[in-house]
Design a protein around this motif. Structure first.
Motif, PDB file in Angstrom:
ATOM      1  N   TRP A 139       0.943  -1.425  -0.058  1.00  0.00           N
ATOM      2  CA  TRP A 139      -0.124  -0.143  -0.114  1.00  0.00           C
ATOM      3  C   TRP A 139       0.903   1.453   0.227  1.00  0.00           C
ATOM      4  N   PRO A 140       1.999   1.097   0.378  1.00  0.00           N
ATOM      5  CA  PRO A 140       2.657   2.636   0.350  1.00  0.00           C
ATOM      6  C   PRO A 140       3.610   2.914  -0.702  1.00  0.00           C
ATOM      7  N   ALA A 141       3.356   1.407  -1.697  1.00  0.00           N
ATOM      8  CA  ALA A 141       4.055   1.504  -3.063  1.00  0.00           C
ATOM      9  C   ALA A 141       2.949   1.941  -3.564  1.00  0.00           C
ATOM     10  N   ALA A 142       2.063   1.888  -3.881  1.00  0.00           N
ATOM     11  CA  ALA A 142       0.960   2.187  -4.737  1.00  0.00           C
ATOM     12  C   ALA A 142       0.297   3.710  -4.511  1.00  0.00           C
ATOM     13  N   ALA A 143       0.593   4.367  -2.828  1.00  0.00           N
ATOM     14  CA  ALA A 143       0.465   5.634  -2.583  1.00  0.00           C
ATOM     15  C   ALA A 143       1.422   6.193  -3.654  1.00  0.00           C
ATOM     16  N   LEU A 144       3.127   6.219  -3.510  1.00  0.00           N
ATOM     17  CA  LEU A 144       3.683   6.800  -4.512  1.00  0.00           C
ATOM     18  C   LEU A 144       3.624   6.765  -5.598  1.00  0.00           C
ATOM     19  N   LEU A 145       2.960   5.267  -6.147  1.00  0.00           N
ATOM     20  CA  LEU A 145       2.864   5.247  -7.919  1.00  0.00           C
ATOM     21  C   LEU A 145       1.520   6.144  -8.355  1.00  0.00           C
ATOM     22  N   LEU A 146       0.629   6.402  -7.567  1.00  0.00           N
ATOM     23  CA  LEU A 146      -0.687   6.781  -7.562  1.00  0.00           C
ATOM     24  C   LEU A 146      -0.763   8.580  -7.749  1.00  0.00           C
ATOM     25  N   LEU A 147       0.861   8.976  -6.348  1.00  0.00           N
ATOM     26  CA  LEU A 147       1.409  10.410  -6.402  1.00  0.00           C
ATOM     27  C   LEU A 147       1.599  10.267  -7.346  1.00  0.00           C
ATOM     28  N   GLY A 148       2.594   9.398  -8.304  1.00  0.00           N
ATOM     29  CA  GLY A 148       3.774  10.000  -9.047  1.00  0.00           C
ATOM     30  C   GLY A 148       2.500   9.975 -10.542  1.00  0.00           C
ATOM     31  N   ALA A 149       1.491   9.191 -10.637  1.00  0.00           N
ATOM     32  CA  ALA A 149       0.431   8.902 -11.604  1.00  0.00           C
ATOM     33  C   ALA A 149       0.039  10.162 -11.575  1.00  0.00           C
ATOM     34  N   GLY A 150      -0.368  11.068 -10.208  1.00  0.00           N
ATOM     35  CA  GLY A 150      -1.211  12.122 -10.538  1.00  0.00           C
ATOM     36  C   GLY A 150      -0.498  13.515 -11.291  1.00  0.00           C
ATOM     37  N   ALA A 151       1.354  13.388 -10.785  1.00  0.00           N
ATOM     38  CA  ALA A 151       1.870  14.180 -11.554  1.00  0.00           C
ATOM     39  C   ALA A 151       2.733  13.980 -13.214  1.00  0.00           C
ATOM     40  N   GLN A 152       2.122  12.963 -13.198  1.00  0.00           N
ATOM     41  CA  GLN A 152       2.646  11.951 -14.696  1.00  0.00           C
ATOM     42  C   GLN A 152       1.943  13.250 -15.122  1.00  0.00           C
ATOM     43  N   VAL A 153       0.823  12.952 -14.853  1.00  0.00           N
ATOM     44  CA  VAL A 153      -0.387  12.526 -15.611  1.00  0.00           C
ATOM     45  C   VAL A 153      -0.727  14.781 -16.595  1.00  0.00           C
ATOM     46  N   TYR A 154      -0.807  15.521 -15.145  1.00  0.00           N
ATOM     47  CA  TYR A 154      -0.450  16.698 -15.213  1.00  0.00           C
ATOM     48  C   TYR A 154       0.462  17.525 -16.584  1.00  0.00           C
ATOM     49  N   ALA A 155       2.211  16.418 -16.457  1.00  0.00           N
ATOM     50  CA  ALA A 155       3.001  17.037 -16.897  1.00  0.00           C
ATOM     51  C   ALA A 155       2.796  16.877 -18.364  1.00  0.00           C
ATOM     52  N   GLU A 156       1.757  15.747 -18.306  1.00  0.00           N
ATOM     53  CA  GLU A 156       0.946  15.468 -19.727  1.00  0.00           C
ATOM     54  C   GLU A 156       0.159  16.457 -20.294  1.00  0.00           C
ATOM     55  N   MET A 157      -0.541  17.149 -19.356  1.00  0.00           N
ATOM     56  CA  MET A 157      -2.014  17.954 -19.721  1.00  0.00           C
ATOM     57  C   MET A 157      -1.165  19.070 -19.973  1.00  0.00           C
ATOM     58  N   ALA A 158      -0.170  19.852 -18.637  1.00  0.00           N
ATOM     59  CA  ALA A 158       1.010  20.731 -19.821  1.00  0.00           C
ATOM     60  C   ALA A 158       1.231  21.008 -21.013  1.00  0.00           C
ATOM     61  N   HIS A 159       2.191  19.779 -21.275  1.00  0.00           N
ATOM     62  CA  HIS A 159       3.146  19.484 -22.328  1.00  0.00           C
ATOM     63  C   HIS A 159       2.244  19.731 -23.221  1.00  0.00           C
ATOM     64  N   GLY A 160       0.722  19.243 -23.553  1.00  0.00           N
ATOM     65  CA  GLY A 160       0.139  19.179 -24.459  1.00  0.00           C
ATOM     66  C   GLY A 160      -0.405  20.767 -24.767  1.00  0.00           C
ATOM     67  N   ALA A 161      -0.794  21.706 -23.772  1.00  0.00           N
ATOM     68  CA  ALA A 161      -1.021  22.473 -23.785  1.00  0.00           C
ATOM     69  C   ALA A 161      -0.287  23.426 -24.497  1.00  0.00           C
ATOM     70  N   GLY A 162       1.394  23.370 -24.100  1.00  0.00           N
ATOM     71  CA  GLY A 162       2.233  24.586 -24.544  1.00  0.00           C
ATOM     72  C   GLY A 162       2.660  23.841 -25.912  1.00  0.00           C
ATOM     73  N   ALA A 163       2.491  21.980 -26.552  1.00  0.00           N
ATOM     74  CA  ALA A 163       3.106  22.449 -28.018  1.00  0.00           C
ATOM     75  C   ALA A 163       2.138  22.640 -28.854  1.00  0.00           C
ATOM     76  N   TRP A 164       0.917  22.820 -28.296  1.00  0.00           N
ATOM     77  CA  TRP A 164      -0.113  22.557 -29.474  1.00  0.00           C
ATOM     78  C   TRP A 164      -0.119  24.106 -29.711  1.00  0.00           C
ATOM     79  N   GLN A 165       0.343  25.105 -28.499  1.00  0.00           N
ATOM     80  CA  GLN A 165       0.073  27.230 -28.772  1.00  0.00           C
ATOM     81  C   GLN A 165       1.162  27.165 -29.591  1.00  0.00           C
TER      82      GLN A 165
END
Length: 409
Positions: free
Chosen positions: A306-332
């Motif tokens: 469960w600690p491993a899962a929590a860290l992975l989920l937090l990482g997934a949240g940061a990663q998906v924000y990176a994906e969305m911010a990267h997409g918006a900047g690249a499209w612009q």
């Protein structure tokens, strides 16, 4: 489909419906194709991987000429023709009997897909006002993720029902658009046909006006191709493998990624309205991806599931924000740095990072993340951060081309 997810009625909504049809096919194809090619056709996983890599290498060359054709001719007709050709390529997969045929069809498929993506971007630039393009593109991305989820569910039902010879048949409607994609593309208002380009307009982007092209070239190579090689699969493929987290968490990470993009991509893109905002978004994406990679690396040291899962989920949240911010900047950047009458050409050039990422992504993921573990995650974080940090110098001084008139709906 929720009205909040789709753009307002008009050309943008027609493009979104076309994107939805395409992405439903994408999801079904991605879920079922590997099983079909290995268990029905009889190819080895290595042959499938090699064929797709060769195919995307060909796709790398297809976007620029297709975008140039969209600039010189009716972009809508070019898009419809490429959609039909993509559908034929998917149907041709049913006729493949060996590795040589698979490589040939994969080349046709990847080339048509890459060309169609460039022409779609040119259509969007032609039909949507400049200050709305990134927002509309964000909605298309949200719709695409919703379609991927639906298509993956349909593909899962096909696998469950063991419809083996019919597995890829569901893909042509969305992928190539025989009933769905082509119909939605045809419903879009016809953009005004541009006049004959000036002599210097027929040159490749590398010979076009230097400041904008240098910025577009560096932005595409630095902040588009490299990060896309690991989004969104890095977290799902590299995360749970070396941790105490349960194996099913890989699927949960993909669900988190898909749902987050579907629900939040438009909101993230609202903050990006000009090249300076795009640079800031790409830098935020770099910082978020560094955080994500650090969390994925640390998750291997967690004592329990469960600690491993929590860290992975937090990482997934940061990663998906990176994906969305990267997409918006690249499209612009892809819209702002293109000359007004050369959107197709420049979108083809800019979008070359996508087939490059699909070609190199599996190798990069395996070498850095699956085999490299924590050290690989940190190396990838440094690679991503360097790519994002290099955008500012590339864009500085490029300027914004004068806007092109939007075609009447």
């Amino acid at each position: 489909m929720s009205g909040r997810l789709l753009p307002a009625p008009g050309p943008a909504r027609a493009l979104a419906l076309a994107q939805l049809a395409n992405s439903v096919g994408d999801g079904a194809f991605l879920v079922t194709s590997a099983l079909y090619f290995t268990q029905v056709v009889g190819l080895s996983p290595g042959q499938v991987g090699l064929g797709l890599s060769v195919g995307w290498a060909v796709g790398l060359l297809a976007g620029v000429p297709a975008g140039h054709a969209a600039d010189r001719r009716d972009a809508r007709r070019v898009a419809v023709g490429l959609a039909a050709a993509t559908a034929l390529a998917v149907v041709a997969f049913l006729l493949v009997g060996g590795p040589v045929g698979f490589v040939l069809v994969a080349c046709l498929y990847a080339g048509c897909q890459t060309a169609l993506a460039a022409v779609r971007q040119a259509l969007l630039a032609r039909l949507v006002e400049p200050d709305r393009r990134t927002g509309v593109r964000a909605r298309l991305q949200s719709v695409a993720n919703a379609g991927l989820g639906l298509g993956a569910a349909l593909g899962g039902l096909a696998l469950w029902a063991h419809t083996r010879r019919g597995v890829p048949v569901g893909a042509p409607a969305g992928r190539g658009g025989l009933p769905g994609h082509r119909g939605a593309a045809a419903a879009a208002p016809r953009p005004a046909r541009p006049g004959s380009p000036a002599r210097d307009g027929r040159r490749s982007p590398r010979r076009a006006p230097r400041p904008a092209v240098r910025a577009a070239h560096r932005a595409e190579r630095g902040a588009h191709a490299v990060p896309a090689a690991a989004q969104p699969g890095a977290a799902a493929l590299g995360g749970p493998r070396r941790t105490a987290a349960p194996a099913w968490l890989a699927a949960a990470l993909l669900v988190v990624n898909t749902a987050a993009v579907m629900l939040a991509q438009v909101r993230v893109a609202r903050r990006v309205t000009d090249p300076a905002g795009a640079v800031r978004a790409l830098r935020r994406a770099g910082a978020a991806m560094v955080v994500a990679c650090a969390l994925f690396a640390v998750s291997a040291t967690a004592a329990g599931p469960w600690p491993a899962a929590a860290l992975l989920l937090l990482g997934a949240g940061a990663q998906v924000y990176a994906e969305m911010a990267h997409g918006a900047g690249a499209w612009q950047l892809s819209f702002d740095l293109a000359p007004a009458d050369r959107h197709g050409l420049y979108q083809g050039f800019f979008g070359a990072g996508v087939p490059l990422a699909r070609m190199l992504g599996p190798v990069l993921l395996t070498w850095l993340i699956v085999d490299g573990g924590a050290a690989g995650w940190l190396a990838f974080a440094a690679l991503y951060a360097a790519a994002a940090a290099g955008i500012g110098p590339a864009v500085r001084g490029a300027g914004r081309p004068s806007p092109v008139p939007v075609a009447a709906g």
